[in-house]
Design a protein around this motif. Sequence first.
Motif, short mmCIF file in Angstrom:
data_model
loop_
_atom_site.label_atom_id
_atom_site.label_comp_id
_atom_site.label_asym_id
_atom_site.label_seq_id
_atom_site.Cartn_x
_atom_site.Cartn_y
_atom_site.Cartn_z
N GLU A 67 1.29 -17.95 4.44
CA GLU A 67 2.71 -17.13 4.78
C GLU A 67 3.04 -16.30 3.66
O GLU A 67 3.44 -15.08 3.55
CB GLU A 67 3.61 -18.27 5.17
N LEU A 68 2.82 -16.94 2.33
CA LEU A 68 3.32 -16.13 1.27
C LEU A 68 2.45 -14.97 1.00
O LEU A 68 2.74 -13.80 0.84
CB LEU A 68 3.16 -17.01 0.01
N MET A 69 1.02 -14.98 1.21
CA MET A 69 0.03 -13.96 1.18
C MET A 69 0.48 -13.00 2.15
O MET A 69 0.46 -11.48 2.07
CB MET A 69 -1.28 -14.52 1.40
N GLU A 70 1.04 -13.40 3.50
CA GLU A 70 1.22 -12.32 4.53
C GLU A 70 2.48 -11.47 4.04
O GLU A 70 2.54 -10.31 4.07
CB GLU A 70 1.60 -13.02 5.99
N ILE A 71 3.50 -12.21 3.40
CA ILE A 71 4.72 -11.44 2.88
C ILE A 71 4.34 -10.60 1.87
O ILE A 71 4.80 -9.38 1.89
CB ILE A 71 5.76 -12.59 2.24
N GLY A 72 3.54 -10.87 1.11
CA GLY A 72 3.02 -10.02 -0.27
C GLY A 72 2.35 -8.72 0.46
O GLY A 72 2.32 -7.68 -0.06
N ALA A 73 1.40 -9.13 1.34
CA ALA A 73 0.73 -8.04 2.01
C ALA A 73 1.64 -6.92 2.61
O ALA A 73 1.61 -5.65 2.49
CB ALA A 73 -0.37 -8.42 2.94
N ARG A 74 2.45 -7.47 3.36
CA ARG A 74 3.30 -6.61 4.20
C ARG A 74 4.40 -5.72 3.21
O ARG A 74 4.67 -4.71 3.09
CB ARG A 74 4.33 -7.17 5.02
N LEU A 75 4.63 -6.41 2.18
CA LEU A 75 5.59 -5.71 1.13
C LEU A 75 4.74 -4.55 0.24
O LEU A 75 5.38 -3.56 0.08
CB LEU A 75 6.26 -6.78 -0.02
N GLU A 76 3.45 -5.06 0.13
CA GLU A 76 2.78 -3.93 -0.48
C GLU A 76 2.46 -2.85 0.45
O GLU A 76 2.65 -1.64 -0.27
CB GLU A 76 1.40 -4.47 -0.77
N ARG A 77 2.34 -2.94 1.65
CA ARG A 77 2.24 -2.07 2.52
C ARG A 77 3.75 -0.97 2.63
O ARG A 77 3.86 0.10 2.62
CB ARG A 77 1.76 -2.24 3.85
N ALA A 78 4.82 -1.69 2.75
CA ALA A 78 6.05 -1.25 2.93
C ALA A 78 6.57 -0.44 1.60
O ALA A 78 7.29 0.63 1.86
CB ALA A 78 7.27 -2.53 3.05
N LEU A 79 6.23 -1.01 0.51
CA LEU A 79 6.65 -0.28 -0.82
C LEU A 79 5.57 0.55 -1.50
O LEU A 79 6.04 1.01 -2.59
CB LEU A 79 7.07 -1.38 -1.92
N SER A 80 4.39 0.39 -0.87
CA SER A 80 3.15 1.21 -1.57
C SER A 80 3.18 0.70 -3.10
O SER A 80 3.20 1.39 -4.02
CB SER A 80 3.39 2.86 -1.73
N LEU A 81 3.03 -0.71 -3.15
CA LEU A 81 2.99 -1.25 -4.50
C LEU A 81 2.08 -2.26 -4.30
O LEU A 81 1.99 -3.11 -3.57
CB LEU A 81 4.60 -1.65 -4.71
N ARG A 82 1.28 -2.53 -5.62
CA ARG A 82 0.30 -3.65 -5.68
C ARG A 82 1.23 -4.85 -6.31
O ARG A 82 1.90 -4.85 -7.26
CB ARG A 82 -0.85 -3.25 -6.71
N ILE A 83 1.13 -6.06 -5.56
CA ILE A 83 1.91 -7.29 -6.17
C ILE A 83 0.79 -8.23 -6.20
O ILE A 83 0.10 -8.59 -5.22
CB ILE A 83 2.94 -7.63 -4.81
N ALA A 84 1.01 -8.90 -7.25
CA ALA A 84 0.01 -9.92 -7.63
C ALA A 84 0.61 -11.48 -7.08
O ALA A 84 1.83 -11.48 -7.00
CB ALA A 84 -0.04 -10.34 -9.14
N VAL A 85 -0.20 -12.17 -6.30
CA VAL A 85 0.14 -13.31 -5.54
C VAL A 85 1.04 -14.24 -6.68
O VAL A 85 2.10 -14.68 -6.15
CB VAL A 85 -1.05 -14.10 -5.20
N GLU A 86 0.74 -14.19 -7.70
CA GLU A 86 1.39 -14.99 -8.85
C GLU A 86 2.60 -14.66 -9.07
O GLU A 86 3.66 -15.28 -9.39
CB GLU A 86 0.59 -15.00 -10.15
N ASP A 87 2.92 -13.27 -8.87
CA ASP A 87 4.29 -12.91 -9.07
C ASP A 87 5.38 -13.48 -7.97
O ASP A 87 6.53 -13.63 -8.08
CB ASP A 87 4.49 -11.23 -8.87
N LEU A 88 5.02 -13.62 -6.93
CA LEU A 88 5.63 -14.17 -5.83
C LEU A 88 5.70 -15.59 -5.87
O LEU A 88 6.71 -16.33 -5.62
CB LEU A 88 5.15 -13.77 -4.53
N THR A 89 4.50 -16.35 -6.30
CA THR A 89 4.47 -17.76 -6.39
C THR A 89 5.37 -18.27 -7.55
O THR A 89 5.90 -19.25 -7.79
CB THR A 89 3.25 -18.41 -6.54
N ASP A 90 5.49 -17.44 -8.55
CA ASP A 90 6.36 -17.89 -9.80
C ASP A 90 8.05 -17.54 -9.62
O ASP A 90 8.72 -18.07 -10.34
CB ASP A 90 6.02 -16.78 -11.07
#
Length: 81
Positions: free
Chosen positions: A42-65
């Motif tokens: 679920e966290l990876m899905e949130i990250g992937a959707r945010l990357e698409r919506a914001l045109s931004l690369r997000i490291a999984v660690e950024d969300l898990t931290d």
Amino acid sequence: MPTREELALVVRSTISDVLGTEVAEVSERTSLLADYGIDSLELMEIGARLERALSLRIAVEDLTDARDVGQAIDLLTARCV
């Protein structure tokens, strides 16, 4: 560049879509792990959707931290500058 408020709405909306909740239920103090028992997929899905919506690369660690949604928003706000 989106304002912090605009970014917060995107983040909260994305989280609520993935978790199947109402946007109003996801506040900046919401802990995805403690409040929703979110798993890594679920966290990876949130990250992937945010990357698409914001045109931004997000490291999984950024969300898990992030302790809560507000901290995740702050992190993304800093990245969008």
